[in-house]
Design an enzyme around this catalytic site. Structure first.
Site, PDB file in Angstrom:
ATOM      1  CG  ASP A  38      -2.202   0.882   1.179  1.00 14.31           C
ATOM      2  OD1 ASP A  38      -2.137   1.699   0.315  1.00 14.31           O
ATOM      3  OD2 ASP A  38      -2.850   0.543   2.014  1.00 14.31           O
ATOM      4  CG  ASP A  39      -0.163   4.945   0.191  1.00 10.87           C
ATOM      5  OD1 ASP A  39      -1.007   4.569  -0.984  1.00 10.87           O
ATOM      6  OD2 ASP A  39      -0.414   5.925   1.057  1.00 10.87           O
ATOM      7  CB  CYS A  76      -6.502   2.581  -1.409  1.00 11.76           C
ATOM      8  SG  CYS A  76      -7.104   1.288  -0.410  1.00 11.76           S
ATOM      9  NE  ARG A  80      -6.512  -1.589  -1.201  1.00  9.12           N
ATOM     10  CZ  ARG A  80      -5.226  -1.949  -0.633  1.00  9.12           C
ATOM     11  NH1 ARG A  80      -5.386  -3.500  -0.294  1.00  9.12           N
ATOM     12  NH2 ARG A  80      -4.235  -1.399  -0.451  1.00  9.12           N
ATOM     13  CE  LYS A 135      -6.282   0.628   2.669  1.00  8.47           C
ATOM     14  NZ  LYS A 135      -5.366   1.560   2.493  1.00  8.47           N
ATOM     15  CG  HIS A 137     -10.326   1.008   1.656  1.00 16.52           C
ATOM     16  ND1 HIS A 137      -9.597   2.009   1.290  1.00 16.52           N
ATOM     17  CD2 HIS A 137     -11.461   1.756   2.304  1.00 16.52           C
ATOM     18  CE1 HIS A 137      -9.702   2.895   1.718  1.00 16.52           C
ATOM     19  NE2 HIS A 137     -10.820   3.059   2.384  1.00 16.52           N
ATOM     20  CG  HIS A 225      -1.804   3.792   3.888  1.00 20.92           C
ATOM     21  ND1 HIS A 225      -2.262   4.614   4.647  1.00 20.92           N
ATOM     22  CD2 HIS A 225      -2.386   4.188   2.591  1.00 20.92           C
ATOM     23  CE1 HIS A 225      -3.196   5.498   4.195  1.00 20.92           C
ATOM     24  NE2 HIS A 225      -3.353   5.337   2.769  1.00 20.92           N
ATOM     25  CG  ASP A 331      -2.518   0.801  -2.753  1.00 17.66           C
ATOM     26  OD1 ASP A 331      -1.366   1.103  -2.762  1.00 17.66           O
ATOM     27  OD2 ASP A 331      -3.356   0.934  -2.030  1.00 17.66           O
ATOM     28  CG  ASN A 332      -1.756   4.223  -4.392  1.00 16.27           C
ATOM     29  OD1 ASN A 332      -2.637   3.957  -3.701  1.00 16.27           O
ATOM     30  ND2 ASN A 332      -0.636   4.633  -3.737  1.00 16.27           N
ATOM     31  CE  LYS A 374      -3.463   7.122  -1.801  1.00 16.11           C
ATOM     32  NZ  LYS A 374      -3.095   7.077  -0.352  1.00 16.11           N
TER      33      LYS A 374
END
Length: 552
Positions: A38-39, A76, A80, A135, A137, A225, A331-332, A374
């Site tokens: 993540d991130d 995010c 997903r 996660k 989300h 993240h 994810d980004n 992002k």
């Protein structure tokens, strides 16, 4: 021919490569593990140019392939949704985060739509035990939790966060649909959530083995993240490493990327935005602050790497590694939210009661050599590493190779359907299902070209893009369209929109037709979270009580 049907031939050709490392026999269908971080920026792994050591992830790449032009959705929840459904985010109902609902929209509903299927649903029906940790989300609060979308086993955070057992927010997780407090004895007395997700993933794998089923594990790490948190001993390993100019660190990463073959030397390094301060003009206290922030971030990635090593070792011990296809991606792009200075709050930054955001200055390093971050659809926002490893299904001669064919998250579902022989349905649970948008990546993994009938499309918060062959059309919200020859200029420095008016017109019309088909509604306004839009944070003073951190 479906991929699993040629495993016998591969066994004959590659012999020892396919021999199980434990006692379990190689099943007809491969196990599937999808790892999402993540991130994390494009250049944050050692095998993509970073100075942060990631030996276990690098080893995965050494025994598999690395994609150099793989794309996410810049955010995010949309990533997903696209990853798990094989369609673009708005088609899955997740045009934004799952707490954002646009009234009357089919594309931004805050939940997964009923006319899509998840990878878990597809593989469950193919006889797999389907599991996820980390996660989610994807609209748990709106009726689409993991246990309602095909996952037989799950330990999840509804929307992210959760690093230490004791911290002032996000106090609950869900185990197979049952709400649990983080301090529940079932999880142990002391833990760090990156470890927790891996440990429970292995528990679920053991349950699959007990049931004599192939398994699908979706391992969705929250790291790295914000709020940035890591064990103190991990942070200490990196303290002092980042008391140096981020401009020089970017140059060093780019040079390693050139040596690795990840980027072309002809692509100029993108300029550092004017909002990012000159390192040499910072005070010693400011340099120490920035060093500490990046040390926490590096420590988080170090711990992810350790857990990838733990997972791979666990699979090998169980005799499952050879016939497990593993995907690793982000994810980004790197996250510039909170502005150039980031956020640095709490008596013990990086600990359970702190609030640290990396910010734009270091995010510019994360995304080396690309523009932007992002949220945005320039390369820095949508480019991710993708590593694919499958000892029994990828010839040993392909070990360590680079794949330069462009790919997108929508291709992962198509690839998994291909290699497992699973059936992607046209109808599911009484609903007509949208067809997959992607193509199987296996030809590219084998060193061949991919044949797409459509370009790759993007939209997030009014930021738009289209990738067709070497051409990329891109727009930052409310600004003019731009056009780039990505083969010659992937860092997007030479806008050719005025040189290629007919091509630009054609691509714009294509994007608009896709947007209509894919339920991409108009973006109502610029997000305050965008990197350049927030007010400059106040200078660090008295420590404040940590606030609830944003979800994504």
């Amino acid at each position: 021919m479906k991929r699993f049907s040629i495993l016998l031939a591969l066994t004959f050709v590659f012999g020892s490569r396919l021999a199980p490392t434990g006692s379990a026999a190689v099943p007809e269908k491969p196990n599937v593990v999808v790892i999402l971080v993540d991130d994390m920026g494009f250049s944050d792994l050692g095998c993509y140019g970073s100075e942060i050591p990631t030996p276990n992830i690098d080893a995965l790449a050494d025994h598999g392939v690395r994609f150099t032009q793989f794309y996410n959705t810049a955010r995010c929840s949309p990533t997903r949704a696209s990853l798990l459904t094989g369609v673009y985010p708005h088609q899955a109902g997740m045009g934004h985060l799952d707490n954002i609902i646009h009234e009357g929209s089919k594309g931004t509903t805050g939940r997964l739509r009923d006319d899509v299927v998840t990878m878990a649903e597809v593989l469950h029906d193919a006889g797999y035990l389907t599991c996820m940790t980390g996660k989610w989300h994807l609209g748990q609060q709106h009726g689409t939790p993991p246990w309602e979308r095909g996952f037989d086993r799950s330990l999840n955070s509804p929307s992210g966060g959760i690093y230490f057992r004791k911290q002032p927010y996000r106090t609950e997780v869900f185990l197979n649909g049952e709400k649990k407090q983080k301090d529940d004895p079932i999880f142990g007395q002391k833990w760090y959530s990156t470890d927790l997700w891996t440990d429970w993933g292995m528990k679920f794998i053991d349950e699959a083995r007990e049931e004599k089923k192939p398994f699908f594990l979706y391992l969705a790490y929250c790291a790295p993240h914000f709020p940035l948190m890591a064990p103190a001993d991990e942070i200490a390993k990196y303290r002092g490493n980042y008391r140096q100019n981020w401009a020089k660190l970017r140059e060093a990463r780019r040079q390693r990327q050139i040596e690795l073959g990840i980027v072309d030397e002809a692509w100029p390094l993108s300029e550092i935005p004017e909002q990012v301060p000159n390192w040499d003009e910072l005070s010693d206290d400011e340099k120490d602050r920035f060093d500490h922030m990046m040390a926490i971030y590096a420590a988080m990635l170090d711990r992810v790497d350790q857990n990838v090593g733990k997972l791979v070792a666990g699979l090998k011990e169980r005799g499952e590694l050879d016939n497990t296809i593993i995907f690793f991606m982000s994810d980004n792009g790197g996250n510039a939210e909170s502005g150039p200075r980031g956020i640095y709050e709490g008596k013990n930054p990086g600990g359970a009661n702190s609030r640290v955001f990396l910010g734009q200055s270091w995010a510019t390093l994360n995304n080396t050599p690309f523009r932007s971050y992002k949220h945005f659809t320039h390369e820095g926002g949508i480019s991710t590493p993708l590593i694919v490893s499958w000892p029994a299904g990828i010839p040993a001669a392909r070990d360590g190779k680079l794949v330069k064919e462009p790919g997108h998250l929508v291709d992962v579902m198509a690839t998994v359907v291909d290699v497992t022989g699973a059936k992607y349905p046209t109808e599911y649970d009484g609903h007509n299902i949208q067809p997959m948008e992607g193509v199987s990546l296996m030809p590219a993994i084998d060193g061949q070209k991919l044949h797409r009938t459509h370009p790759i499309y993007f939209e997030h918060e009014g930021n738009r893009a289209l990738r067709r062959d070497k051409w990329k059309l891109v727009m930052k919200h409310q600004e003019p369209w731009e056009l780039y020859d990505i083969d010659a200029d992937r860092t997007e420095q030479r806008n050719l929109i005025d040189d290629e008016p007919d091509l630009a017109k054609e691509l714009i019309a294509d994007w608009e037709a896709w947007a209509k088909r894919a339920d991409v509604g108009p973006w109502p306004g610029r997000s305050r979270e965008a990197w350049g839009e927030e007010k400059k944070p106040k200078e660090q003073g008295k420590a404040k009580k940590p606030k609830e951190a944003p979800a994504a």
